[in-house]
Design a protein around this motif. Structure first.
Motif, PDB file in Angstrom:
ATOM      1  N   GLY A 134      74.454  -7.967  86.409  1.00  0.00           N
ATOM      2  CA  GLY A 134      73.584  -8.444  87.475  1.00  0.00           C
ATOM      3  C   GLY A 134      72.712  -7.338  88.045  1.00  0.00           C
ATOM      4  O   GLY A 134      73.139  -6.200  88.203  1.00  0.00           O
ATOM      5  N   ALA A 135      71.452  -7.689  88.345  1.00  0.00           N
ATOM      6  CA  ALA A 135      70.560  -6.749  89.008  1.00  0.00           C
ATOM      7  C   ALA A 135      71.009  -6.544  90.451  1.00  0.00           C
ATOM      8  O   ALA A 135      71.726  -7.367  91.018  1.00  0.00           O
ATOM      9  N   ALA A 136      70.581  -5.454  91.050  1.00  0.00           N
ATOM     10  CA  ALA A 136      70.969  -5.148  92.427  1.00  0.00           C
ATOM     11  C   ALA A 136      70.379  -6.166  93.394  1.00  0.00           C
ATOM     12  O   ALA A 136      69.198  -6.490  93.326  1.00  0.00           O
ATOM     13  N   VAL A 137      71.226  -6.680  94.286  1.00  0.00           N
ATOM     14  CA  VAL A 137      70.801  -7.646  95.304  1.00  0.00           C
ATOM     15  C   VAL A 137      71.307  -7.141  96.649  1.00  0.00           C
ATOM     16  O   VAL A 137      72.516  -7.020  96.869  1.00  0.00           O
ATOM     17  N   GLN A 138      70.378  -6.854  97.550  1.00  0.00           N
ATOM     18  CA  GLN A 138      70.760  -6.411  98.886  1.00  0.00           C
ATOM     19  C   GLN A 138      71.164  -7.606  99.743  1.00  0.00           C
ATOM     20  O   GLN A 138      70.714  -8.721  99.535  1.00  0.00           O
ATOM     21  N   GLY A 139      72.031  -7.353 100.702  1.00  0.00           N
ATOM     22  CA  GLY A 139      72.444  -8.405 101.618  1.00  0.00           C
ATOM     23  C   GLY A 139      73.359  -9.439 101.000  1.00  0.00           C
ATOM     24  O   GLY A 139      73.423 -10.580 101.463  1.00  0.00           O
ATOM     25  N   LYS A 151      75.668  -5.360  92.580  1.00  0.00           N
ATOM     26  CA  LYS A 151      75.019  -5.209  91.283  1.00  0.00           C
ATOM     27  C   LYS A 151      76.085  -5.130  90.208  1.00  0.00           C
ATOM     28  O   LYS A 151      77.237  -4.778  90.465  1.00  0.00           O
ATOM     29  N   GLY A 152      75.687  -5.484  88.998  1.00  0.00           N
ATOM     30  CA  GLY A 152      76.615  -5.481  87.888  1.00  0.00           C
ATOM     31  C   GLY A 152      76.836  -4.087  87.335  1.00  0.00           C
ATOM     32  O   GLY A 152      76.204  -3.110  87.750  1.00  0.00           O
ATOM     33  N   MET A 153      77.754  -3.996  86.372  1.00  0.00           N
ATOM     34  CA  MET A 153      78.058  -2.702  85.772  1.00  0.00           C
ATOM     35  C   MET A 153      76.847  -2.118  85.040  1.00  0.00           C
ATOM     36  O   MET A 153      76.623  -0.915  85.069  1.00  0.00           O
ATOM     37  N   ALA A 154      76.085  -2.972  84.366  1.00  0.00           N
ATOM     38  CA  ALA A 154      74.899  -2.531  83.632  1.00  0.00           C
ATOM     39  C   ALA A 154      73.693  -3.289  84.177  1.00  0.00           C
ATOM     40  O   ALA A 154      73.216  -4.243  83.563  1.00  0.00           O
ATOM     41  N   PRO A 155      73.181  -2.900  85.353  1.00  0.00           N
ATOM     42  CA  PRO A 155      72.188  -3.724  86.038  1.00  0.00           C
ATOM     43  C   PRO A 155      70.848  -3.845  85.331  1.00  0.00           C
ATOM     44  O   PRO A 155      70.062  -4.728  85.661  1.00  0.00           O
ATOM     45  N   ALA A 465      78.071  -1.831  77.463  1.00  0.00           N
ATOM     46  CA  ALA A 465      76.614  -1.836  77.312  1.00  0.00           C
ATOM     47  C   ALA A 465      76.020  -0.489  77.708  1.00  0.00           C
ATOM     48  O   ALA A 465      75.112   0.027  77.048  1.00  0.00           O
ATOM     49  N   LEU A 466      76.521   0.095  78.790  1.00  0.00           N
ATOM     50  CA  LEU A 466      76.040   1.411  79.212  1.00  0.00           C
ATOM     51  C   LEU A 466      76.355   2.478  78.162  1.00  0.00           C
ATOM     52  O   LEU A 466      75.515   3.333  77.852  1.00  0.00           O
ATOM     53  N   LEU A 467      77.569   2.430  77.612  1.00  0.00           N
ATOM     54  CA  LEU A 467      77.953   3.409  76.599  1.00  0.00           C
ATOM     55  C   LEU A 467      77.140   3.225  75.320  1.00  0.00           C
ATOM     56  O   LEU A 467      76.773   4.205  74.659  1.00  0.00           O
ATOM     57  N   ARG A 468      76.865   1.975  74.961  1.00  0.00           N
ATOM     58  CA  ARG A 468      76.037   1.725  73.779  1.00  0.00           C
ATOM     59  C   ARG A 468      74.628   2.277  73.981  1.00  0.00           C
ATOM     60  O   ARG A 468      74.017   2.831  73.055  1.00  0.00           O
ATOM     61  N   ALA A 469      74.084   2.124  75.196  1.00  0.00           N
ATOM     62  CA  ALA A 469      72.756   2.662  75.476  1.00  0.00           C
ATOM     63  C   ALA A 469      72.759   4.191  75.438  1.00  0.00           C
ATOM     64  O   ALA A 469      71.808   4.818  74.964  1.00  0.00           O
TER      65      ALA A 469
END
Length: 672
Positions: A134-139, A151-155, A465-469
């Motif tokens: 998930g993308a970062a969402v404030q509030g 936000k998700g692990m791999a936003p 996903a982050l590690l793959r990137a």
């Protein structure tokens, strides 16, 4: 049919960057714009006869209110529609559904209860996919709880969802087809928050699909299951799958219960509504307010309204959903609810968005409150909701519901592999259902807080996903190895991570390698890599025949050489599952590590014990030196133990250390 605790979708994570925004239509203002949506003409699923039907379904998946303005079939392929920016973005790049197997067995989906589309009517898929990417969402918050930026692990990753579960369950035929389509779509990570039961791998549809995904370089993570804390309860234990258990985080939602006898107890709750009166409220045990033999469980129709009207009702946990008990108490006229754990759940506290003032308490508190309610005819209680508390210690602890090893299909592979946050997790939620998930809940929220290994799995998927990137050359096995060998098993004070089910330090059968540590996983130093051919050798060690192996590999030529000796212990796994005969003896395992860091020398330490009895662990060689990245070195571990009664377990740890890295592997020993 697969049975599991929660309905869900399969979703896949792509590591490409994205431009995404979370937005909603403001009250009284039309924020919609006209978008032209491009579709792959050749990509229409077989479920559709015409492209226009497919276009309409894809539009319905993101907006039930929108309609197609135009369809395009010559200059471009696709359609146009007026949509908000949360409805049209590059975060969700695919949404498909699979129900042919389900409908063949159950009949047509009842569209009055659920959408015959990828739309999430349950909330589970929205929650898991946003946890991963998930993308970062404030509030963000749930009814004022856990407020902040979510936000998700791999936003920056993209998401494709594959809906396979329906009101009546999930079918292996649909799951396997969804996995096949996801692989064809070219995903990088497959995240499956589903499962149930165990079977030989060639009979396990998820294991079969995951093998082909692994061969194509796709990382596959699965929930271990919510059948804990009993031993040998996990599913999804194939060695080419990363199996994820659940732990807590350092955030809680206290709801204090004060009794008329002066005793006070701490529970948890996500209730947000009209509070109870400031004066104590009469308290009654549900078992004393029912004409049913199971009235203590607060099941539908079990409570006598005249006995519970205006009172706080103490309900025992079990059989029906926790939040559903609150609906039943409210319908009978109760003013509030205390939900008491039984021995099956012990002291584990899982917060719920109750429909009436309610607090969940542990077994010990529940027993004390029950004794008071049954012994005092004028018993009273009050519930005070304390909001969100952070910095809770100790944290993490292993969730009682998290399924445990050993791996019943192949005990030679230690499972689960790892644990990750899975208790009281805040993530996005579907607008189709209230936060309790109960049909009568009219509340609608953008985020929800729920628990399960369904929640821990996407944490690991997003990290993959982050590690793959960061390391596109790494195999799925290398990515898992990086997570496992850098996981932590102790708190900063040196004490081992606790198991909430026992109150004692957890073992590798509970946590695998430990709790995932994202910051360290990106730079593990060494990895234990495994190729598809190595898994075939492992299948040969299991005495799988040519047809059974071909079911997994899809190649009839894959088989076992008659004059070659195969050993399950030869699989290059980042953990050690050692089996001794009851009479004891020596068992040897061989491993090969690949340097993915700077040049250096690693030295080994290793120890294990069963109760107070040491298991001798020797490693040859005891030093490994690497001069460049990509270099491989092998070592052999000898485990020697005395005789022990069958069923005895022992545990330990093997650690390679250099000036820059610590590469750790858990050890689990069993006497048979």
């Amino acid at each position: 049919m697969w049975r599991h605790g929660e309905r869900c979708v399969i979703f896949a994570v792509a590591t490409a960057a994205l431009l995404a925004a979370a937005a909603a239509t403001a009250a009284g203002r039309d924020d919609r714009q006209t978008y032209i949506v491009h579709m792959s003409h050749s990509g229409m699923p077989n479920d559709f006869v015409e492209h226009g039907e497919w276009y309409a379904a894809s539009l319905q998946a993101v907006s039930e209110a929108a309609t197609v303005l135009y369809t395009y079939d010559t200059l471009v392929h696709g359609y146009s529609a007026r949509l908000t920016a949360s409805a049209c973005n590059k975060k969700l790049i695919g949404a498909r559904f699979f129900l042919t197997g389900y409908e063949a067995a159950k009949g047509p989906v009842d569209t009055s209860k659920e959408s015959r589309s990828p739309r999430d009517n349950d909330g589970h898929g929205t929650h898991t996919s946003s946890t991963a990417a998930g993308a970062a969402v404030q509030g963000a918050d749930l009814l004022g709880y856990a407020a902040g930026t979510a936000k998700g692990m791999a936003p920056r990753a993209r998401v494709a969802t594959y809906k396979v579960c329906w009101v009546g369950g999930c079918f292996s035929s649909d799951i396997l087809k969804a996995m096949e389509v996801a692989v064809t779509d070219g995903v990088d990570v497959l995240s499956l928050s589903l499962g149930g039961g165990t079977a030989d791998y060639y009979r396990d549809s998820i294991a079969v699909g995951a093998f082909s995904a692994m061969e194509k370089g796709i990382f596959v993570s699965c929930s271990a299951g919510n059948a804990g804390p009993g031993a040998a309860t996990l599913s999804n234990g194939a060695p080419w799958i990363t199996t994820v258990g659940a732990g807590t985080i350092d955030r809680d939602f206290p709801a204090y219960v004060a009794l008329g006898n002066g005793k006070n107890y701490t529970g948890v709750s996500l209730y947000s509504g009209k509070p109870l009166p400031t004066t104590p409220v009469p308290l009654i045990y549900a078992g004393n307010a029912s004409n049913s033999s199971m009235g203590q469980l607060c099941m539908s129709g079990s409570l006598v309204p005249e006995k519970v009207a205006g009172k706080i009702v103490l309900c025992d946990r079990g059989t029906n959903a926790r939040v559903q008990k609150g609906f039943i108490v409210k319908d009978a006229g109760g003013a509030g609810m205390i939900l008491a754990n039984t021995a099956a759940n012990g002291e584990e506290l899982v917060a719920d968005a109750h429909i009436l003032p309610g607090s969940g308490v542990g077994e010990k508190a529940g027993n004390a409150i029950r004794d008071y309610a049954m012994s005092d005819p004028k018993a009273t209680a009050s519930i005070v909701f304390a909001g969100t508390k952070v910095g809770i210690q100790p944290s993490p602890v292993v969730a009682a519901f998290s399924s445990r090893g050993p791996n019943t299909v192949t005990p030679s592979v230690l499972k689960p592999d790892i644990i990750a946050p899975g208790v009281n997790i805040l993530a996005a939620w579907s607008g189709s259902v209230g936060p309790s998930g109960i049909a009568g809940d009219s509340r609608r929220v953008g985020f929800n807080i729920i628990s399960g290994t369904s929640m821990s799995c996407p944490h690991v998927s997003g990290l993959a996903a982050l590690l793959r990137a960061a390391h596109p050359e790494w195999s799925p096995a290398a990515i898992r190895s990086a997570m496992m060998t850098t996981a932590y098993t102790e708190y900063p004070n040196g004490n081992g991570i606790l198991d909430v089910a026992t109150g004692r330090p957890a073992t590798p059968l509970d946590v695998g390698a430990g709790h995932v540590d994202p910051g360290k996983a990106v730079d593990p130093g060494l990895v234990y890599d495994i190729a598809a051919a190595d898994y075939v050798d492992f299948l040969c060690a299991l005495n799988y025949g040519p047809m059974q192996i071909a079911t997994l590999t899809k190649r009839s030529a894959d088989g076992c050489t008659a004059n070659r000796t195969y050993a399950e212990s030869a699989l290059n796994y980042p953990s050690f599952a050692v089996t001794f005969p009851a009479g004891g003896g020596t068992v040897k395992h061989t491993r090969t590590v690949t340097n993915v860091g700077q040049p250096g020398t690693y030295r080994v330490t290793a120890s294990a014990a069963a109760g107070g009895t040491p298991v001798a662990v020797s490693v040859e060689p005891s030093t490994l030196s690497f001069s460049k990245a990509g270099e491989k070195q092998s070592y052999t571990v000898s485990f020697t133990a005395p005789a022990k009664p069958s069923g005895t377990n022992g545990f330990g740890r093997l650690v390679w250390s250099s000036d820059h890295h610590v590469v750790a592997s858990p050890i689990a020993a069993t006497w048979n």
